[in-house]
Design an enzyme around this catalytic site. Sequence first.
Site, PDB file in Angstrom:
ATOM      1  N   TYR A  98       0.857  -1.322   0.001  1.00 27.76           N
ATOM      2  CA  TYR A  98      -0.025   0.002  -0.009  1.00 27.76           C
ATOM      3  C   TYR A  98       0.861   1.217  -0.098  1.00 27.76           C
ATOM      4  O   TYR A  98       1.674   1.498   0.922  1.00 27.76           O
ATOM      5  CB  TYR A  98      -0.867   0.036   1.271  1.00 27.76           C
ATOM      6  CG  TYR A  98      -1.940   0.892   1.105  1.00 27.76           C
ATOM      7  CD1 TYR A  98      -3.298   0.484   1.013  1.00 27.76           C
ATOM      8  CD2 TYR A  98      -2.013   2.313   1.572  1.00 27.76           C
ATOM      9  CE1 TYR A  98      -4.576   1.395   0.567  1.00 27.76           C
ATOM     10  CE2 TYR A  98      -2.897   3.009   1.664  1.00 27.76           C
ATOM     11  CZ  TYR A  98      -4.590   2.675   1.109  1.00 27.76           C
ATOM     12  OH  TYR A  98      -5.352   3.558   1.030  1.00 27.76           O
ATOM     13  N   TYR A 103      -5.476   5.744  -6.736  1.00 28.87           N
ATOM     14  CA  TYR A 103      -5.674   5.634  -5.427  1.00 28.87           C
ATOM     15  C   TYR A 103      -7.119   5.214  -5.341  1.00 28.87           C
ATOM     16  O   TYR A 103      -8.125   5.975  -5.213  1.00 28.87           O
ATOM     17  CB  TYR A 103      -5.521   7.120  -4.786  1.00 28.87           C
ATOM     18  CG  TYR A 103      -5.807   7.143  -3.191  1.00 28.87           C
ATOM     19  CD1 TYR A 103      -5.197   6.452  -2.357  1.00 28.87           C
ATOM     20  CD2 TYR A 103      -6.920   7.992  -3.013  1.00 28.87           C
ATOM     21  CE1 TYR A 103      -5.456   6.667  -1.034  1.00 28.87           C
ATOM     22  CE2 TYR A 103      -7.246   7.886  -1.737  1.00 28.87           C
ATOM     23  CZ  TYR A 103      -6.647   7.154  -0.501  1.00 28.87           C
ATOM     24  OH  TYR A 103      -7.130   7.319   0.525  1.00 28.87           O
TER      25      TYR A 103
END
Lengths: 465, 389
Positions: free
Chosen positions: B297, B341
Amino acid sequence: MTDGLYARLRTYEGRGTTLSGVGKDLVNEPMIRHWCEAMGDTHPAYAGPGAVAPPTMLQAWTMGGLSGHAGRSVAQDELFGLLDEAGCTSVVATDCEQEYLRPLCPGDRITFDSVIESVSERKTTKLGTGYFITTRMDVRAGGEPAGRHRFRVLKYAPRIRKPKDGRPRPVINRDNAGFWEGVAQRRLLIQRCGGCGEPRFPWLPGCGACGSPQWDTLEASGSGSVFSYVVMHHPPFPAFDPPFAVGLIELAEGVRMVSNIVGVPPDKVRIGMPVELEFLGVGGEYELPVFRGVSGASADTDFSKPDGAPDRAPGPVAGPDPAPGHDLRPDPSSALRVGAALPSLAVPVTRTLIVAGAIASRDFQDVHHDAEIAKEKGSPDIFMNILTTNGLVGRYITDFFGAHAVLRKVSIRLGAPNHPGDTMVLSGTIGVLEGTTAEVRVVGANSLGNHVTGTVTVTIPEAAV
Amino acid sequence: MSIREKDALGGRAAVVGIGATEFSKNSGRSELRLAAEAVRAALDDAGLSPADVDGMVTFTMDTNPEITVAQAAGIGELSFFSRVHYGGGAACATVQQAALAVAAGIAEVVVCYRAFNERSGRRFGSGVQHREPSAEGAALGWNLPFGLLTPASWVAMAAQRYLYAYGLSPEAFGHVAVTGRRHAATNPAAYFYGRPITLEDHAASRWTVEPLRLLDCCQETDGGQAVVVTGVERARDLRRPPAVILAAAQGAGRAQEQMTSFYRDDLTGLPEMGVVARQLWRTSGLAPKDIDVGIVYDHFTPFVLMQLEEFGFCKPGEGAAFVASDVLPLNTHGGQLGEAYLHGMNGIAEAVRQIRGTAVNQIPGAARALVTAGTGVPTSGLVLGADGE
């Protein structure tokens, strides 16, 4: 969108606003003394027999004072009238550039001419939307050229301040109300577990270490150090002027809290820097605990040591009180080189200083003494006028360079306003050193960011070079 | 208890379908429509119909309730629905919950999804200036009056401490950004397709919150992504090779907060990801050397370094050098820095493509992928593998 007003405003460029204006008073000792007292300036050249006026008073001698000038030309009145009609009813000074050609002595008769040099396009600022107007003034003493003064103001329509434009409010609930009640009394209260005795922060109704719901509080001593920090640049928020530092402060009691680091320019904050608690009144409505960096320590002290390095004493402290006799001068022979940093000077921005500086400079603009009107005009409180800032910058330089130093030029730009309760920390770096002339870059930072940035040219006695 | 022992979930379920909308700065349509499009695309990919679905899992901080997405996507009765909290930390946990429901027989086909107009609508990056006085609001509230208002600022506080502890400069974060953008440059679905960057570009980009620069921050995105989970037996009968969920875990640490866990430890690691890592390694029986692709991430670069360290790919403080060495194929879709994102859901899809062998930047023979979810928050992770691994 075409700006018809701008086209009309531009026609005033090049027009004189004052021709052969005459200072209301001769250069005189009482006004010099009032000025020096307001600025905390103890330079020996400004007192006693043979005294001269602080060069930064240049504009003060031309001010109209409470009753204003009778001799001002129609051009300025018309220009300001047009802007008033357009809703740009407020004015704030943003830049001041002064060049000093000869000292002003008691008895000198001041005359001056001024001209509107330029009017900017419409600009939107934090204060509101308006136009920057630059005027140039040539000042004479007894008919001889004595100085030149270039001055920029923003004439603007105040932005309507909504509550949301202030700092985000603390989030208070039943679990943490005791903390904020303490802060309102200017006490920083830490919870302490009744089971295992661990101090803890943030406030919670039970202990993360042992689970006990029993607790009492202890009052923080106020000493701490910077555990980590960030410098905020983007995005901008209405209540803050980037760049500004936010620190994670480790208190002497062993707990951490997020707060602002004041009194230190954001680029001088370091992990390990010692800090002291103080309380910041926000808009006269509530208090916030903030932490003041130990001034002087930042420039000279290397904190970038890993944990476990021995505790060090705080660095030299430039006294928070600009009292007479206060002296910043280190050993000049070691200090005078390009790139050298001047010791910083912390100036507590009191309401008294703001008002005293405004009156000493004969500036009766209401935003410098009347808080209610200042709020109506889009400011959270009164703020320091540019002439006072100019005087403080001049004092900072001559304090350092000593009794024989003479200011030649001061050029400053204002940023974040100096409101009461804040502290401005002046710092300087020698940028140019040629013969007996030094050019110093000066920054004055407060809790909102940089209040002033500028350069000062000073002539220093040969012995010091 | 899976914090202490191997759990019984590993290998019971698989991801069998993935589907996404385009990734953009302005989708021009509602978040609900994005969600419905992504869900239908994922079902098409799996060769399943809306009528097959009986479970749905999503995130909080969302405007797409399970029941409304079900209506808009032609899905009927549901026997399992849930939402996982804590922003991007939920990503892998949605798949974990789906796998739990499937393994327990509560549902048979579960769709996990995330869709938002996070760029053209409500941008998390624009910061927070007000919170209600709930426990969560009060926790964040300690930061607000002082101007610590943005996700970048909360990450930067830990990042500054990390640099200090290991004697690094902010340029250390550049390797993560360059790697993500290199992969995005060859991924036509990526927002930054065809636009790689260099370490010099990173070092020259403007500060957002020191020590973070613009190129340390992900590209806020409009879009939707869904994945479909079912039991491994049924998965073997479907159109695509299954990406088996070898391990799935959530983790919260001691003194955990959402993005502002400033009051514990030394701020140089991500203890909650350590909780996830211990469970994933134990249940999968795998170790860092067994991982072919890491989808780590990356909303902000510093936390990628800390994650690699928490998972044991390298020692504490060596994350930047590890990324620079390119030993582990990392964020092969471009990550959130380069592709989109989407709170990590697009990363799960990339891991599935790698296992299937269909990724645009395919790692030859990739059989095991690690996927992590949002960092700085209570989080989650997955190890996906090819069937039979």
